[in-house]
Design a protein around this motif. Structure first.
Motif, PDB file in Angstrom:
ATOM      1  N   SER A   1       0.694  -1.364   0.068  1.00  0.00           N
ATOM      2  CA  SER A   1       0.141  -0.006  -0.103  1.00  0.00           C
ATOM      3  C   SER A   1       0.794   1.170   0.016  1.00  0.00           C
ATOM      4  CB  SER A   1      -0.913   0.069   1.295  1.00  0.00           C
ATOM      5  OG  SER A   1      -0.049   0.237   2.410  1.00  0.00           O
TER       6      SER A   1
ATOM      7  N   GLN B   1       0.057  -5.116  -6.648  1.00  0.00           N
ATOM      8  CA  GLN B   1      -1.109  -5.487  -5.665  1.00  0.00           C
ATOM      9  C   GLN B   1      -1.747  -6.757  -5.835  1.00  0.00           C
ATOM     10  OE1 GLN B   1      -1.548  -2.690  -3.607  1.00  0.00           O
ATOM     11  NE2 GLN B   1      -0.135  -1.583  -4.593  1.00  0.00           N
TER      12      GLN B   1
ATOM     13  N   PRO C   1     -14.251  -7.411   4.775  1.00  0.00           N
ATOM     14  CA  PRO C   1     -13.104  -6.895   5.292  1.00  0.00           C
ATOM     15  C   PRO C   1     -12.436  -7.373   6.571  1.00  0.00           C
ATOM     16  CG  PRO C   1     -15.132  -5.456   5.349  1.00  0.00           C
ATOM     17  CD  PRO C   1     -15.594  -6.995   5.184  1.00  0.00           C
TER      18      PRO C   1
ATOM     19  N   THR D   1     -10.516  -2.549   7.313  1.00  0.00           N
ATOM     20  CA  THR D   1      -9.831  -2.405   6.178  1.00  0.00           C
ATOM     21  C   THR D   1     -10.214  -3.213   5.095  1.00  0.00           C
ATOM     22  OG1 THR D   1      -7.881  -3.652   6.568  1.00  0.00           O
ATOM     23  CG2 THR D   1      -7.890  -1.123   6.994  1.00  0.00           C
ATOM     24  N   ALA D   2     -10.284  -2.753   3.938  1.00  0.00           N
ATOM     25  CA  ALA D   2     -10.543  -3.667   2.636  1.00  0.00           C
ATOM     26  C   ALA D   2     -10.102  -3.053   1.233  1.00  0.00           C
ATOM     27  CB  ALA D   2     -11.852  -4.146   2.702  1.00  0.00           C
ATOM     28  N   ASN D   3      -9.902  -3.735   0.237  1.00  0.00           N
ATOM     29  CA  ASN D   3      -9.931  -3.199  -1.226  1.00  0.00           C
ATOM     30  C   ASN D   3     -11.568  -2.913  -1.412  1.00  0.00           C
ATOM     31  OD1 ASN D   3      -7.115  -3.210  -1.467  1.00  0.00           O
ATOM     32  ND2 ASN D   3      -7.275  -5.485  -2.109  1.00  0.00           N
TER      33      ASN D   3
ATOM     34  N   ARG E   1      -8.475   1.479  -1.925  1.00  0.00           N
ATOM     35  CA  ARG E   1      -8.768   0.598  -0.791  1.00  0.00           C
ATOM     36  C   ARG E   1      -9.118   1.644   0.353  1.00  0.00           C
ATOM     37  NH1 ARG E   1      -4.523   0.782   2.712  1.00  0.00           N
ATOM     38  NH2 ARG E   1      -4.993  -1.194   3.891  1.00  0.00           N
TER      39      ARG E   1
ATOM     40  N   THR F   1      -4.811   2.466  -5.078  1.00  0.00           N
ATOM     41  CA  THR F   1      -3.851   1.472  -5.467  1.00  0.00           C
ATOM     42  C   THR F   1      -3.421   1.167  -6.858  1.00  0.00           C
ATOM     43  OG1 THR F   1      -5.708  -0.180  -5.776  1.00  0.00           O
ATOM     44  CG2 THR F   1      -4.847   0.172  -3.648  1.00  0.00           C
TER      45      THR F   1
END
Lengths: 300, 468
Positions: free
Chosen positions: A92, A100, B94, B143-145, B151, B174
Motif C-alpha cells: 500500500s 497489488q 473486510p 480495512t479492505a480493497n 482501498r 492502489t
C-alpha cells in the motif's frame, strides 16, 4: 574536490535505480529469489527482501523494502499469510499498481501446492495459526517443482517477449531438479520414520517428504516463544517417546534447542531452512544437498 | 474433477452412515449394495485412467526428444490443482481488528488539572488517564480493497465515556502509476514520525509532550494527501496534504477553500543487515479564528482568551532500528526522536465578559523528545524517554503595552516543561501486551507529577501490519 566526490557519490546513491532488466523481481524470501533466478536468468533483476537469518514472521515494512517494491514488476512471495505482518503495508505504500494483490505482478507460491496442516478451526488461543495451512512450503522439493512451472508461466505472461527463454530455462531446471530429487530421496531413504523435535512447525513439509516424524515442538504454540515449563514437559515426553534430534533452523534462537539437547541427551541439527541459511546452501540445489547431508547424521 | 467426485461419493457415504435412525438389516443390505456399486465404478474408472496414462507414456516415448525429463517419480505426482485458498481479506469480508485497552493509574497530581505551562492549551486529549482503574480507548479497525482502484479503512474509537470517535475514515488509491498514492477522507497526517502511528502501537502509554503541546496529541486531517515515492533504491518520499484545518493548532473557521497545508519528505534505508533508518522533515501551516481557551486572570476571575491568526509547525524526525542480522525476534533496539518548532502570529483577545481587549500575539516555541526501546529477550522490552519543551518567545501585545501583566495569563507562565519516562513491557504474544510505566512529569509550574500506569493492550483479529 573531496566535497565534489561526496556529492557525486550521494547523487549516485540517490538515483541508483535497479539495473535495467526485462523483469524487476522482488522476492519476499531467499528461496523464491533463488527460484526466480533459475527461471529468469539474465532477464530478471532480483532483489531478495529477507535473509535466511531473519524470522520470516517477524519482518518490518522497512523503508528500503518499500523503495524496492516501488519499481518491481513481480513480487514472488510465499503467501498464505506468512508475510501478513509487513507485505500489505509495503504494497500500500509503494505506489505501484502492478504488485497489488490480485494482479499478475503478485505471485503467491503457496497457491501452487497442496497445503498441509490446514486447521479445521482457527482461534488465537491456538497461537499464531495460519488459517490457510502451514506456509513453509519450500522444504519439499516436489513443491518447488510445481511452483517453478507456475512462476515460469507468470513471468512469460508479464514479459511475453522473453517467454521462450523462461520456458526453456524452466525445462532445463526441471530436468536437473528431477534428477537431484531422485538422488536426495535415495540418499534420505534411511531417514524414514525417524522422529525429531522441531522448533517452530516450519519443517513440516520436509518431514512429510522424507517420511520423518515430528516428535514435538519447542514452541508451546505457534509463534509463542519456548518457555521453561513447556520445555520441561517436552523432556518428560521425550523420555517416553524418544526423538533422534532437535532441529533448529538458521533463524531460530539457539538457546532453547541447546537447553533441550542437554537435558534430553539428543544432538542438535542445524538446518539452513532456506537459501543462505548455511555456507553450502548457496542455491536451491545446495539447500537440499546440505539439508539432506545434515539430516543423514541421524541415520548413522 | 475426480477429486470432486470422490468427495461427493464420500459425503454420500457419510450421510448414509450418519442417519440417526437405527439401521435395519434391509438398510445395511442396501448400503452394502451401494458400496459394491461404488467399488465397481471406481475400479472401472481406475482402469480407464491407467490406460490413458500408459497411452500417454507411449506417446511421449515415441517422441524423438531425448532431453525430455525422466518420467515422473513415484514421489512426484502430477501437479495437483492449486489449493483452493480463500483470501482472508476479500471485498465481502473486510479485515476487522479490535483493540482493547485499559489502565490502572496512580498520579500525585489530579489528572483533571493537567496543564502544560507556558503553552496555549491545545484542547486535545493530552492529560493522563483518570486515577484508579480506567478503560482506555477501544479501537475498531476495518480495512479492505474497495475495487481494483481503491482501498478503504475506518478506525473508530470508543472512548471510556461512551463516545464514538472517527479517528480515520479514508480511501487510498492502489492503481495510480509512477509512484503516486492519493488518500482522502479523515486520516492521521504524514507529518512527523509518531503522528501516523496509532496510539495502541506507541511505545509508551502517552504521547511525547511536544505532540501534546503543538498538535493536541496528534494531527488529524480532513482532506486529501498526495504522496510520491521516488524510483530509487534509497527510500525517498514526498507528500502534500490539503485539509479543512479544523484541528489544533487551527480551528474551524467556516472558511471556503483550504484551511491547512502540510508538506513532508521522508528519506530511509538500511545500513548493512542489522540497521534500518528513516528521517524526515515536515511543515504544517494552518490558521484560527477565535480559537478560545479559558484561564484565570490575576484576580482569579474567569477569562476567555481567543486567538485569530496563523500557526506554523516544523518537525524534524528520525528513527533508527537495530536487530542482529535484521532478526528482531530475540533482541532489538529502536531509537526515535523528533524536534518541533511552532510559531503563532495574530490577534489575541482577553475577555472577562465585558468589552474584550485585543492586541497581537507572537510566539516562537520549540520542543523535542528522544526515546529508546530495547527488547533484551523474547517478550520483554524496556524503554526510556526524555521530553523537553522550550517556552521560547511569547510576545503578548496586551502585556507589552502595559494594559495587563503576565500574571493575567497563567497558562502562558514562564516555564520550560520536562518529563522523564521509563517503562517495562511484557508481551505474552504478538497480540497482547502489558506495560508498566513511570513518569516524572514537570509539565506544569509547581512541582512534579509522579505518574504510574499499568496498562494492557490486546488486539483481536488479523495481524495489523505495523508501520516501520
Amino acid at each position: 574536490m573531496k566535497s565534489f566526490h561526496f556529492i557525486a557519490a550521494a547523487a549516485a546513491l540517490l538515483f541508483a535505480t535497479p539495473a535495467l532488466a526485462a523483469l524487476n523481481i522482488f522476492a519476499c524470501e531467499p528461496e523464491w529469489g533463488a527460484l526466480a533466478k533459475e527461471i529468469a536468468g539474465d532477464k530478471g533483476s532480483i532483489y531478495v527482501a529477507t535473509t535466511a537469518l531473519q524470522d520470516p514472521h517477524r519482518i518490518e515494512a522497512r523503508p528500503s523494502l518499500i523503495a524496492r517494491a516501488r519499481s518491481a514488476d513481480l513480487l514472488v512471495c510465499t503467501g498464505a499469510e506468512l508475510e501478513i505482518g509487513w507485505l500489505p503495508l509495503v504494497q500500500s505504500q509503494a505506489g505501484n499498481p502492478k504488485i497489488q494483490a490480485g494482479r499478475p505482478g503478485y505471485f503467491e507460491a503457496s497457491r501452487q501446492v497442496t497445503m498441509l496442516e490446514v486447521p479445521s478451526r482457527v482461534d488465537r488461543s491456538m497461537g499464531d495459526v495460519h488459517p490457510y495451512g502451514n506456509p513453509h512450503v519450500q522444504l519439499d522439493p516436489r513443491n518447488i517443482a510445481k511452483i517453478a512451472v507456475a512462476l515460469a508461466d507468470r513471468m512469460s505472461e508479464l514479459d511475453k517477449g522473453d517467454a521462450a527463454q523462461y520456458q526453456s530455462r524452466l525445462k532445463d531446471f526441471q530436468a536437473r531438479w528431477q534428477q537431484a530429487m531422485a538422488r536426495w530421496e535415495k540418499e534420505a531413504a534411511p531417514l524414514k520414520g525417524t522422529s525429531v523435535v522441531v522448533y517452530h512447525r516450519d519443517l513440516t513439509y520436509l518431514l512429510n517428504w522424507l517420511g520423518m516424524r515430528e516428535g514435538g515442538a519447542l514452541e508451546p504454540k505457534p509463534g509463542i516463544p519456548p518457555s521453561t515449563a513447556h520445555l520441561t514437559e517436552l523432556v518428560a515426553t521425550l523420555a517416553k517417546q524418544p526423538a533422534k534430534a532437535v532441529m533448529r533452523s538458521a533463524y531460530n534462537d539457539p538457546r532453547p534447542a541447546e537447553w533441550l539437547s542437554e537435558r534430553a541427551k539428543i544432538p542438535i541439527v542445524l538446518l539452513p531452512f532456506t537459501v543462505g541459511g548455511t555456507d553450502k546452501a548457496k542455491d536451491l540445489f545446495g539447500l537440499f544437498d546440505d539439508t539432506v547431508a545434515r539430516l543423514l547424521v541421524l541415520a548413522k | 474433477m475426480p477429486g470432486f467426485r470422490f468427495i461427493a461419493s464420500a459425503s454420500v457415504l457419510t450421510l448414509a452412515f450418519a442417519t440417526p435412525a437405527f439401521p435395519q438389516e434391509s438398510d445395511l443390505a442396501r448400503v452394502r449394495e451401494e458400496m459394491k456399486d461404488l467399488k465397481k465404478n471406481y475400479e472401472e474408472r481406475l482402469q480407464a485412467l491407467e490406460k490413458r496414462l500408459s497411452d500417454a507414456e507411449a506417446r511421449a516415448a515415441a517422441k524423438p526428444e531425448a532431453a525430455a525429463p525422466p518420467p515422473p517419480q513415484a514421489s512426484a505426482p502430477p501437479p495437483a490443482p492449486a489449493s483452493p485458498i480463500r483470501d482472508a481479506v476479500n471485498a465481502f469480508n473486510p479485515s476487522i481488528s479490535l483493540i482493547l485497552q485499559g489502565t490502572y493509574a496512580r498520579t500525585s497530581q489530579d489528572p483533571a488539572n493537567f496543564v502544560i505551562s507556558g503553552f496555549v492549551p491545545s484542547g486535545g486529549e493530552v492529560g493522563p488517564p483518570p486515577r484508579s482503574f480506567g478503560l482506555g480507548e477501544s479501537e475498531l479497525i476495518v480495512t479492505a480493497n474497495i475495487d481494483p482502484y481503491f482501498r478503504g479503512g475506518l478506525v473508530a474509537s470508543f472512548t471510556p465515556d461512551n463516545q464514538l470517535e472517527v479517528e480515520e475514515a479514508y480511501f487510498q488509491t492502489t492503481s495510480l502509476p509512477a509512484g503516486f498514492t492519493l488518500k482522502g477522507g479523515r486520516f492521521l497526517s504524514g507529518i512527523g514520525y509518531q503522528n501516523e502511528i496509532h496510539q495502541h502501537a506507541w511505545d509508551f502509554q502517552d504521547a511525547p509532550l511536544a505532540y501534546k503541546a503543538f498538535l493536541g496529541g496528534r494531527y488529524q486531517q480532513d482532506g486529501v494527501q498526495l504522496k510520491w515515492l521516488a524510483p530509487t533504491a534509497l527510500f525517498l518520499e514526498f507528500g502534500a496534504e490539503l485539509g479543512n484545518g479544523a484541528a489544533f493548532p487551527g480551528n474551524d473557521r467556516s472558511k471556503n477553500g483550504v484551511g491547512s497545508t502540510a508538506l513532508f519528505a521522508h528519506l530511509g534505508g538500511d545500513i548493512g543487515e542489522s540497521w534500518a533508518w528513516r528521517a524526515g522533515g515536515s511543515y504544517l501551516r494552518t490558521g484560527s479564528r477565535n480559537r478560545t481557551y479559558d484561564d484565570l486572570d490575576s484576580t482569579g476571575a474567569t477569562v476567555t482568551n481567543s486567538f485569530s491568526g496563523r500557526s506554523r509547525v516544523w518537525v524534524v524526525d528520525g528513527v533508527l532500528k537495530w536487530a542482529p542480522n535484521g532478526n528482531s525476534t530475540v533482541r532489538n533496539f529502536k531509537l526515535q526522536g523528533e524536534y518541533f518548532r511552532s510559531r503563532d502570529h495574530g490577534d489575541f483577545s482577553f475577555n472577562t465578559g465585558g468589552p474584550a481587549m485585543t492586541d497581537f500575539l507572537r510566539t516562537s516555541q520549540s520542543g523535542w523528545y528522544a526515546q529508546g526501546v530495547y527488547q533484551f529477550m523474547p517478550r520483554w522490552r524496556v524503554g526510556y524517554r526524555y521530553d523537553a519543551l522550550r517556552r521560547g518567545t511569547v510576545d503578548i501585545g496586551l502585556v507589552n503595552s502595559g494594559a495587563l501583566t503576565l500574571a493575567d495569563f497563567p497558562a502562558l507562565a514562564m516555564h520550560d516543561p520536562t518529563r522523564q519516562t521509563a517503562m517495562v513491557e511484557f508481551n505474552p504474544s504478538e497480540f497482547s501486551r502489558v506495560r508498566l510505566q513511570y513518569s516524572a512529569d514537570k509539565s506544569a509550574v509547581g512541582g512534579t507529577d509522579n505518574q504510574i500506569f499499568l496498562q494492557y493492550i490486546h488486539s483481536l483479529g488479523p495481524h495489523g501490519a505495523h508501520r516501520f
